[in-house]
Design an enzyme around this catalytic site. Sequence first.
Site, short mmCIF file in Angstrom:
data_model
loop_
_atom_site.label_atom_id
_atom_site.label_comp_id
_atom_site.label_asym_id
_atom_site.label_seq_id
_atom_site.Cartn_x
_atom_site.Cartn_y
_atom_site.Cartn_z
N GLY A 51 0.84 -1.20 0.00
CA GLY A 51 0.00 0.00 0.00
C GLY A 51 0.87 1.24 0.00
O GLY A 51 2.05 1.17 0.34
N CYS A 78 5.34 -6.26 1.46
CA CYS A 78 5.69 -4.84 1.49
C CYS A 78 5.04 -4.14 2.71
O CYS A 78 5.43 -4.38 3.83
CB CYS A 78 5.33 -4.19 0.16
N TYR A 79 4.02 -3.31 2.50
CA TYR A 79 3.34 -2.67 3.62
C TYR A 79 2.84 -3.72 4.62
O TYR A 79 2.88 -3.53 5.83
CB TYR A 79 2.15 -1.86 3.08
N HIS A 165 7.85 -7.57 -4.05
CA HIS A 165 6.53 -8.00 -4.54
C HIS A 165 6.62 -9.33 -5.28
O HIS A 165 7.06 -9.38 -6.42
CB HIS A 165 5.94 -6.91 -5.44
N GLU A 167 4.21 -10.93 -6.40
CA GLU A 167 3.11 -11.06 -7.36
C GLU A 167 3.44 -10.52 -8.75
O GLU A 167 2.71 -10.78 -9.70
CB GLU A 167 1.86 -10.36 -6.81
N ASP A 223 -17.02 -8.47 -22.42
CA ASP A 223 -17.51 -8.45 -21.05
C ASP A 223 -19.03 -8.42 -20.98
O ASP A 223 -19.65 -9.21 -20.28
CB ASP A 223 -16.95 -7.23 -20.29
N LYS A 368 -9.91 -10.37 -17.50
CA LYS A 368 -10.35 -10.56 -18.89
C LYS A 368 -10.19 -12.00 -19.39
O LYS A 368 -11.09 -12.55 -19.99
CB LYS A 368 -9.54 -9.61 -19.78
#
Length: 512
Positions: A51, A78-79, A165, A167, A223, A368
């Site tokens: 964050g 991280c945060y 990170h 991710e 979508d 998506k």
Amino acid sequence: MILILNFGGQTCHLIARRVRDLGVYSEIVPCDISLKEIGRYKPEGIILSGGPASVYEHNAPTMEKKILDLGIPVLGICYGLQLIAKFCGGDVLGGKLKEFGSKTLNVKKNGKLLRGLSKKEQVWMSHGDLVGKLPADFEVLASTDSCKIAAFENNVKKLYGIQFHAEVIHTLKGNEILKNFVFYVSKAKKDWHIKNISKKLIKEIKKEVGKNSVIMGVSGGVDSAVAATIMHKAIGSKLYCVFVDHGLLRKGETGEVRTFFEKRLRFKHFYFVDASQIFLEKLKGVSDPEEKRKIMGHTFIEVFENKVIELETKYKGIKFLGQGTIYPDRIESAQPTKYASKIKSHHNVTLPEKMQLKVIEPLKEFYKDEVRKLGKQLKIPDEILNRHPFPGPGLSIRILGEITEERLRILRETDYIFIEELKKSGFYDKTWQAFAALLPVKSVGVMGDARTYEYIISLRAVTSLDAMTADWAKLPNELLEKISNRIINEVRGVNRVLYDISQKPPATIEYE
Ligand code: XMP
């Protein structure tokens, strides 16, 4: 399942993405979720996202400290790592040694979290603060040159943390770390697949809608087509689909969309509304991007509401507005958390405050490619599923500056040629999205010995996985040359064509 507490990090969604890709269901929830609610999810593990705040800042996002005592494994990223450190008696140094980008991680001890990693690994950092003092009973697993505590763990309390990170793809072994946490530490089971999801969605829609009806906007895009189909499976003839032509669609699009819904899907209630003049009138003289987005969004809802009023006199019970909003739309409009920073207001979620319909968004948790997989399962034809994404505000955000009939004509013609050539050459399916944008400047050229002073077109083609990051597509020079020649020769009003080679971030895919 793995629960992700969102502290406002821009890559928070990617954590969920990676965990789902590992075959484990995961959901993102606000960081101030109560213990009781957590109990309802019955998570095998909890991940605390990154964050933008500092843990000691006034009003910094926080969570119930007792989450760390539940005995459920917790991984702070991280945060998230800094919060664990703060709660467990360590301390965090503010803003001294900022690190951004790729760094070398020196692994001192693998522990459970870094199992299988080598002594040196490439990781991606993005932080201003770092942990200065390690909490008691924790072990440091790794460091970088400027960050001594880049990973830690406490196996008794089942608390884990990484400063980098895991991710993002630039952390090369990020997936291994997440796998270690999800399967080895948290003991989650691999049982989530998009296949299992349509039944759940249908059940949820039925429950939410009850005896009421849903009016839904469809655009012909992936979508809304998938959202409408799943909605139709759930509530059948209680679905009223409306296709609004806002006057900012691509060349030939209106006809194609109508044919698809009227002839192929054959919904009982499908309505076509030509509102192009209303939109164009409201956009007259407007050149600010956010203003355009708001006008498009609000006018869209107004047109809908008018259609609802008209339909309500005939059919009773229309109480919901169905939308094809997907997860990245919400992230960029800063909806998932009050702590994230706003980038653009996305069309689907810019709703007027007094809207009388309740919004229902069956795809709001999906990315998506997941939506496409779901569509395939629902037997939606490939030509719809493989269509490039097209933004809700349409060409209004691809004509930079003021929208005029002349600029609209130029953009439509150019875009058509670009897409036609991409399809012919097989590059359409190799790119995530491609389109032309009209720049609000003119330049000098020479045509048939005469001076011209005409518009500049920028061509944008990108590759991407989920639109959160994107790279410019490396189209062959000969193809670009052919497209450029065709545009300049065939479209009156253009004398120069550029190819956009910027990545996202720092650019975005669209221009406004
Ligand atoms: P950006 O420009 O934010 O775009 O990098 C990411 C993806 O989202 C699409 N996009 C939108 N889609 N409503 C939509 O439905 C919108 O307001 C909107 N704005 C951007 C864009 O085309 C790209 O695929």
